[in-house]
Scaffold this active site. Structure first.
Site, PDB file in Angstrom:
ATOM      1  N   HIS A  20       7.150   5.711   1.402  1.00 54.80           N
ATOM      2  CA  HIS A  20       7.892   4.499   1.033  1.00 54.80           C
ATOM      3  C   HIS A  20       8.850   4.801  -0.128  1.00 54.80           C
ATOM      4  CE1 HIS A  20       4.053   2.512   2.584  1.00 54.80           C
ATOM      5  NE2 HIS A  20       4.968   1.966   3.341  1.00 54.80           N
ATOM      6  N   ALA A  55       0.864  -1.181   0.000  1.00 52.84           N
ATOM      7  CA  ALA A  55       0.000   0.000   0.000  1.00 52.84           C
ATOM      8  C   ALA A  55       0.903   1.235   0.000  1.00 52.84           C
ATOM      9  CB  ALA A  55      -0.951   0.001   1.195  1.00 52.84           C
TER      10      ALA A  55
HETATM   11  P1  AMP Z   1       5.250  -0.114   6.369  1.00 53.61           P
HETATM   12  O1  AMP Z   1       4.853  -0.499   4.997  1.00 53.61           O
HETATM   13  O2  AMP Z   1       4.228   0.662   7.121  1.00 53.61           O
HETATM   14  O3  AMP Z   1       5.812  -1.284   7.152  1.00 53.61           O
HETATM   15  O4  AMP Z   1       6.465   0.893   6.187  1.00 53.61           O
HETATM   16  C1  AMP Z   1       7.622   0.521   5.478  1.00 53.61           C
HETATM   17  C2  AMP Z   1       8.692   1.543   5.735  1.00 53.61           C
HETATM   18  O5  AMP Z   1       8.247   2.817   5.274  1.00 53.61           O
HETATM   19  C3  AMP Z   1       9.011   1.711   7.232  1.00 53.61           C
HETATM   20  O6  AMP Z   1      10.417   1.844   7.385  1.00 53.61           O
HETATM   21  C4  AMP Z   1       8.277   2.978   7.581  1.00 53.61           C
HETATM   22  O7  AMP Z   1       8.837   3.667   8.676  1.00 53.61           O
HETATM   23  C5  AMP Z   1       8.438   3.778   6.301  1.00 53.61           C
HETATM   24  N1  AMP Z   1       7.428   4.832   6.229  1.00 53.61           N
HETATM   25  C6  AMP Z   1       6.098   4.715   6.477  1.00 53.61           C
HETATM   26  N2  AMP Z   1       5.494   5.914   6.395  1.00 53.61           N
HETATM   27  C7  AMP Z   1       6.451   6.802   6.080  1.00 53.61           C
HETATM   28  C8  AMP Z   1       6.467   8.215   5.859  1.00 53.61           C
HETATM   29  N3  AMP Z   1       5.358   8.953   5.964  1.00 53.61           N
HETATM   30  N4  AMP Z   1       7.644   8.815   5.549  1.00 53.61           N
HETATM   31  C9  AMP Z   1       8.782   8.082   5.453  1.00 53.61           C
HETATM   32  N5  AMP Z   1       8.851   6.752   5.661  1.00 53.61           N
HETATM   33  C10 AMP Z   1       7.698   6.122   5.969  1.00 53.61           C
END
Ligand code: AMP
Length: 277
Positions: free
Chosen positions: A36, A31
């Protein structure tokens, strides 16, 4: 972009075409949004080849409803990764990641397993450590890119890298925000219009709290944040705390650096955010 669902095929491909290169790795649960993609961009700048993984790890969800509701728009994600110039997507199933049923790895997290996200989501970081260890073993990255958005997670993964003595460089990348300040998150799509309105006030409270650094004690600033957040009728505050950014222990003055951590429910969705001081 090459797409693999099997780690053995991913490893063969990396060995054949990218031997001797630095391997940048961005683990995600899909998503995808601009946050990301900013991690992919960082990896592309620093490394010879960039691998992104999309895997919704069942054992880091303590709430089955949250797992069931987690969005999985894989075709759109692939499009975004192609556009971002990602070299490889690893999109495995549970069996490929865990070589069977998920198994839990527990390591000493030095107290991080007792506070904030750990308190609200029991077992969450055991799930994170378990999956990140498996993913690192599969991809064998030289450099990994994680978002500051999940601040406690960055400390946990750094601890894990040290614990296993992994030869991996860890990068914490800045939080990407919507134009109105809301931290980007895959979960934002679930917010109702009214919840979305109120969600803006999380970053507002964080910014205003940050401006009060030095003028009031950390405890007084925490109280201020609670008061501000409580003005939002939809919000249930889980925590709004100012702590030491290295171990998340309370601070009593501003002599050292600090991080402000916030988690609220709005109530359809749980939102987290933070600001480093
Ligand atoms: P997730 O898919 O939620 O597990 O996130 C994957 C990676 O993206 C993790 O390292 C999160 O910290 C990073 N991430 C999620 N949201 C953001 C954002 N708004 N800005 C920067 N990195 C993000």
């Amino acid at each position: 972009m090459q797409i693999f669902t099997k780690k053995t095929e991913l490893q063969d491909y990396l060995k054949k075409w990218f031997a001797g290169n630095t391997i940048g790795f961005v683990p995600t649960m899909g998503a995808l949004h601009a946050g990301h993609l900013s991690l992919i961009e960082q990896s592309k700048k620093k490394c010879g080849v960039t691998v992104c993984s999309i895997f919704v790890n069942p054992i880091q969800f303590n709430d089955p409803a949250d797992l069931a509701k987690y969005p999985r728009p894989i075709e759109h994600d692939i499009e975004l990764l192609e556009k971002a110039g990602c070299d490889i997507l690893y999109n495995p199933d549970v069996n490929d990641v865990y070589d069977g049923e998920p198994s839990i790895i527990q390591i000493d997290l030095g107290g991080l397993e007792k506070v904030f996200e750990s308190k609200q989501r029991p077992g969450h970081f055991d799930g994170v450590v378990s999956v990140v260890k498996k993913l690192f073993d599969a991809v064998k990255p030289t450099d990994v890119f994680f978002g500051q958005k999940d601040y406690q997670q960055t400390l946990v993964v750094r601890k894990m890298i040290r614990y296993y003595n992994m030869p991996i460089k860890f990068y914490t990348c800045p939080i990407l925000r919507e134009a109105d300040g809301l931290a980007m998150s895959s979960r934002n799509a679930r917010l109702t219009a009214e919840e979305r309105e109120q969600a803006i006030n999380i970053y507002k409270a964080l910014k205003e709290a940050a401006l009060k650094q030095g003028l009031y004690t950390p405890t007084q600033v925490e109280e201020y944040m609670y008061t501000e957040l409580q003005k939002n009728s939809f919000m249930e505050i889980e925590y709004a705390s100012i702590v030491d950014p290295t171990d998340l222990k309370p601070i009593i003055d501003w002599q050292h650096s600090a991080v402000i951590l916030v988690a609220v429910k709005v109530p359809s969705t749980r939102l987290i955010d933070n600001v480093l001081l």
